[in-house]
Design a protein around this motif. Structure first.
Motif, PDB file in Angstrom:
ATOM      1  N   ARG A 237     -12.573  23.419 -10.319  1.00  0.00           N
ATOM      2  CA  ARG A 237     -12.483  22.009  -9.908  1.00  0.00           C
ATOM      3  C   ARG A 237     -13.002  21.096 -11.010  1.00  0.00           C
ATOM      4  N   ALA A 238     -14.155  21.443 -11.561  1.00  0.00           N
ATOM      5  CA  ALA A 238     -14.711  20.628 -12.642  1.00  0.00           C
ATOM      6  C   ALA A 238     -13.820  20.689 -13.879  1.00  0.00           C
ATOM      7  N   ALA A 239     -13.327  21.886 -14.206  1.00  0.00           N
ATOM      8  CA  ALA A 239     -12.457  22.023 -15.374  1.00  0.00           C
ATOM      9  C   ALA A 239     -11.192  21.187 -15.212  1.00  0.00           C
ATOM     10  N   GLY A 240     -10.614  21.207 -14.020  1.00  0.00           N
ATOM     11  CA  GLY A 240      -9.396  20.433 -13.779  1.00  0.00           C
ATOM     12  C   GLY A 240      -9.622  18.941 -13.947  1.00  0.00           C
ATOM     13  N   ALA A 241     -10.742  18.442 -13.409  1.00  0.00           N
ATOM     14  CA  ALA A 241     -11.031  17.008 -13.535  1.00  0.00           C
ATOM     15  C   ALA A 241     -11.238  16.616 -14.994  1.00  0.00           C
ATOM     16  N   LEU A 242     -11.924  17.464 -15.748  1.00  0.00           N
ATOM     17  CA  LEU A 242     -12.143  17.175 -17.165  1.00  0.00           C
ATOM     18  C   LEU A 242     -10.821  17.148 -17.936  1.00  0.00           C
ATOM     19  N   LEU A 243      -9.932  18.077 -17.629  1.00  0.00           N
ATOM     20  CA  LEU A 243      -8.666  18.160 -18.355  1.00  0.00           C
ATOM     21  C   LEU A 243      -7.718  17.016 -18.000  1.00  0.00           C
TER      22      LEU A 243
END
Length: 284
Positions: A237-243
């Motif tokens: 979830r965090a990785a997706g938001a950052l990307l």
């Protein structure tokens, strides 16, 4: 930390990917440590694993949209890339077995040493090309076309550096750009080229580190008492938001890069390292 904040940090990682070669690690790790604070000492393990995925995608995309004429500087670097990947695999495995706090304080110490090195050792803040070094310090403007030709053939990075850079970068979750950008600059590249070339080198490091992090076992108990949903050690979830925040910025800045004087560029790079060091000290 909510998705809106992570999206904003993603925008920043897009900027650092293009301008400084940081695929996300130096910016993302402190933020992800805060975001996953409920994991306690294990937050750094999840942060480094998640940042590896962010760096993989950011660095891969940035490399894909980099002009071929710049990437040609890495011709003949296959051994370097393979050793970066091999070292990264070893570093990622070491992270899984090391005490959780070791990576956090290792990150802090390494960045501090890097800042001192860039300030005190010549070759980064003031680049000296081959012609300048061999002609009594005269600048490229006074040497004319001859100097430009000499400075246009920078030295390649030694392949032997690949394994230690990859291992340390994967262990600390930093992507390697903090080592490769200064090395490329001291090899004769201007900042804009050194930071662009750092992206394919970061990709080579992040690929095995991400694969091992996604396949890691025993991550379930880490998130059992939190809101997190981990795949391996990666907070998707965090990785997706950052990307989502980073990728559009990378596309725009690669097409329209800002014009920054080379020496000012180096000082901004150094200042960013200082900001990251402060963030990690506060996160600790």
């Amino acid at each position: 930390m909510n998705d809106v904040v992570l999206l904003g940090i993603g925008l920043l990682t897009g900027v650092t990917t293009v301008l400084f070669g940081f695929g996300g690690g130096f910016v993302a790790v402190p933020v992800l440590v805060w975001a996953n604070a409920a994991l306690g000492a294990d937050a750094i393990r999840v942060a480094t694993a998640t940042s590896a995925l962010v760096m993989l995608v950011n660095a891969g995309f940035a490399t894909a949209v980099t002009p071929r004429r710049i990437l040609r500087a890495l011709r003949g670097s296959r051994a370097l890339l393979l050793l970066l990947a091999a070292g990264a695999a070893a570093g990622a495995l070491a992270t899984r077995h090391a005490p959780a706090g070791q990576a956090h304080w290792g990150f802090v110490v390494y960045v501090a040493l890097t800042i001192v090195d860039l300030l005190l050792r010549p070759g980064f803040l003031r680049r000296r090309g081959p012609a300048e070094a061999s002609h009594g310090g005269r600048t490229e403007e006074t040497r004319g076309a001859r100097t430009e030709a000499s400075r246009g053939v920078p030295r390649p990075l030694p392949a032997v550096l690949g394994a230690p850079i990859g291992a340390l970068a994967a262990f600390l979750g930093v992507g390697g750009s903090v080592m490769t950008v200064p090395a490329l600059r001291r090899a004769g590249h201007p900042m804009r080229v050194a930071t662009a070339l750092a992206n394919p080198l970061t990709f080579a490091i992040a690929l095995p580190a991400t694969a091992l992090s996604l396949c890691a076992t025993g991550a379930g108990p880490l998130a059992a008492d939190t809101h997190l949903r981990l795949v391996g050690l990666v907070d998707l979830r965090a990785a997706g938001a950052l990307l989502v925040g980073a990728l559009p910025v990378i596309a725009v800045l690669r097409r329209r890069p800002p014009r920054i004087p080379d020496r000012a560029y180096a000082w901004v790079y150094l200042a960013l390292l200082g900001a990251v060091e402060a963030a990690m000290l506060l996160a600790g």
